[in-house]
Design an enzyme around this catalytic site. Structure first.
Site, mmCIF file in Angstrom:
data_model
loop_
_atom_site.group_PDB
_atom_site.id
_atom_site.type_symbol
_atom_site.label_atom_id
_atom_site.label_comp_id
_atom_site.label_asym_id
_atom_site.label_seq_id
_atom_site.Cartn_x
_atom_site.Cartn_y
_atom_site.Cartn_z
ATOM 1 N N TYR A 1 12.300 -2.039 17.659
ATOM 2 C CA TYR A 1 12.422 -2.082 16.195
ATOM 3 C C TYR A 1 13.692 -2.835 15.804
ATOM 4 O O TYR A 1 13.672 -3.721 14.947
ATOM 5 C CB TYR A 1 12.452 -0.657 15.623
ATOM 6 C CG TYR A 1 12.809 -0.618 14.155
ATOM 7 C CD1 TYR A 1 11.902 -1.044 13.190
ATOM 8 C CD2 TYR A 1 14.066 -0.173 13.736
ATOM 9 C CE1 TYR A 1 12.242 -1.024 11.835
ATOM 10 C CE2 TYR A 1 14.407 -0.151 12.395
ATOM 11 C CZ TYR A 1 13.492 -0.575 11.452
ATOM 12 O OH TYR A 1 13.830 -0.561 10.115
ATOM 13 N N LYS B 1 14.363 -6.453 13.615
ATOM 14 C CA LYS B 1 15.205 -6.593 12.417
ATOM 15 C C LYS B 1 16.392 -7.530 12.667
ATOM 16 O O LYS B 1 16.795 -8.279 11.769
ATOM 17 C CB LYS B 1 15.683 -5.217 11.949
ATOM 18 C CG LYS B 1 14.547 -4.316 11.439
ATOM 19 C CD LYS B 1 13.766 -4.973 10.308
ATOM 20 C CE LYS B 1 12.705 -4.049 9.731
ATOM 21 N NZ LYS B 1 11.931 -4.693 8.643
ATOM 22 N N SER C 1 14.974 -6.201 5.616
ATOM 23 C CA SER C 1 15.545 -5.912 6.922
ATOM 24 C C SER C 1 15.841 -4.411 6.983
ATOM 25 O O SER C 1 15.012 -3.595 6.606
ATOM 26 C CB SER C 1 16.800 -6.755 7.138
ATOM 27 O OG SER C 1 17.384 -6.483 8.389
ATOM 28 N N ALA D 1 15.306 -4.977 17.573
ATOM 29 C CA ALA D 1 15.135 -6.384 17.948
ATOM 30 C C ALA D 1 14.420 -7.149 16.842
ATOM 31 O O ALA D 1 14.787 -8.285 16.514
ATOM 32 C CB ALA D 1 14.355 -6.498 19.254
ATOM 33 N N SER E 1 0.815 -1.220 0.000
ATOM 34 C CA SER E 1 0.000 0.000 0.000
ATOM 35 C C SER E 1 0.849 1.271 0.000
ATOM 36 O O SER E 1 0.329 2.366 -0.202
ATOM 37 C CB SER E 1 -0.930 0.013 1.219
ATOM 38 O OG SER E 1 -0.175 -0.019 2.422
#
Length: 271
Positions: free
Chosen positions: A146, A150, A132, A148, A11
């Site tokens: 965030y 990735k 990633s 954590a 989207s």
């Protein structure tokens, strides 16, 4: 026969640009996202939008079933692009919000991967692309959950790559730098809401300004779309690709720098 691609997060941003690019290059593209109305414009390119909430298993299952039914059992390429960045001090972020961050960025992507793998194994072909971040190799303050998510995606991708290679399936990690997208606004809003008051207020205020100004120098999402296309079309793709504003310099500095020096560099960015 056209290769069938399923792209989540279609989207906006990298997901949307990838959906456009692949369908313009003779792929049969399905774009999945919660906001179906935000994908209406993709129909003009030939993309088939599907409503899917990456945190709701029934919608993931229904999405995969629909595509497999319509394509005679083919999902050749999966691009796990759905994701967001929830920022705030680890002390401040409610655990329910931390769990939602991991649900979207990690568990949703891996559940979808589980569902497409049987058909890929049967067809002896597949390309799984996980989006990633340089934040999957380098963790700074106020983005712990965030990062954590990735870091987890990086580790899962490494394991998965070695599990599915014998079946003719490639797993590819994309590590973008700063990219123009909705990410920065979501990260900014979450940071101010979560840590804009209290003990981390000063740090949060400075870091929020860094996020707010980041779009001015960020790369266009089409840069990542083109990288994804290049990677999936290689016979033997690399495990990782990095591109976008400052991606390669950041990863290089992280590789050659001690943790103590890296901490000083990160601290200097929010003074």
């Amino acid at each position: 026969m056209k290769k069938v691609a399923l792209i989540t997060g279609a989207s906006a941003g990298m997901g949307k640009e990838t959906a456009k690019l692949l369908t313009q290059n003779d792929y049969n593209v399905y774009g999945a996202a919660r906001r179906l109305e935000k994908m209406e414009d993709l129909k003009a390119f030939g993309v088939k939008p599907i409503a899917m909430d990456i945190t709701k298993d029934e919608t993931i299952v229904a999405c995969v079933k629909q595509i497999l039914d319509e394509t005679n059992g083919h999902i050749d390429i999966l691009v796990n692009s759905a994701g967001f960045g929830s920022h705030g001090a680890i002390e401040d972020v409610p655990i329910k919000d931390a769990k939602y961050q991991l649900e979207v960025n990690v568990f949703g992507a891996m559940r979808l991967t589980q569902l497409v793998l049987p058909s890929m194994r049967e067809n002896k072909f597949g390309k799984i692309v996980n989006i990633s971040s340089v934040g999957g190799k380098l963790a700074g303050p106020l983005g712990g959950w965030y990062h954590a998510s990735k870091f987890a995606l990086e580790g899962l991708s490494d394991s998965l790559r070695n599990e599915v290679r014998p079946f003719g399936i490639d797993v590819i990690l994309i590590e973008p730098g700063a990219i123009k997208s909705e990410w920065s606004k979501i990260a900014y809003d979450n940071l101010i809401k979560t840590s804009g008051r209290g003990a981390y207020k000063a740090m949060a205020s400075k870091f929020a300004n860094v996020i707010k100004n980041s779009d001015d120098k960020s790369s266009a999402p089409s840069v990542i779309a083109e990288l994804i296309k290049k990677a999936i079309e290689l016979r033997n793709p690399r495990a990782r690709y990095a591109k976008g504003h400052l991606a390669k310099p950041i990863l290089f500095i992280k590789k050659i720098t001690s943790d103590k020096l890296m901490d000083k560099i990160l601290a200097s960015q929010i003074k």
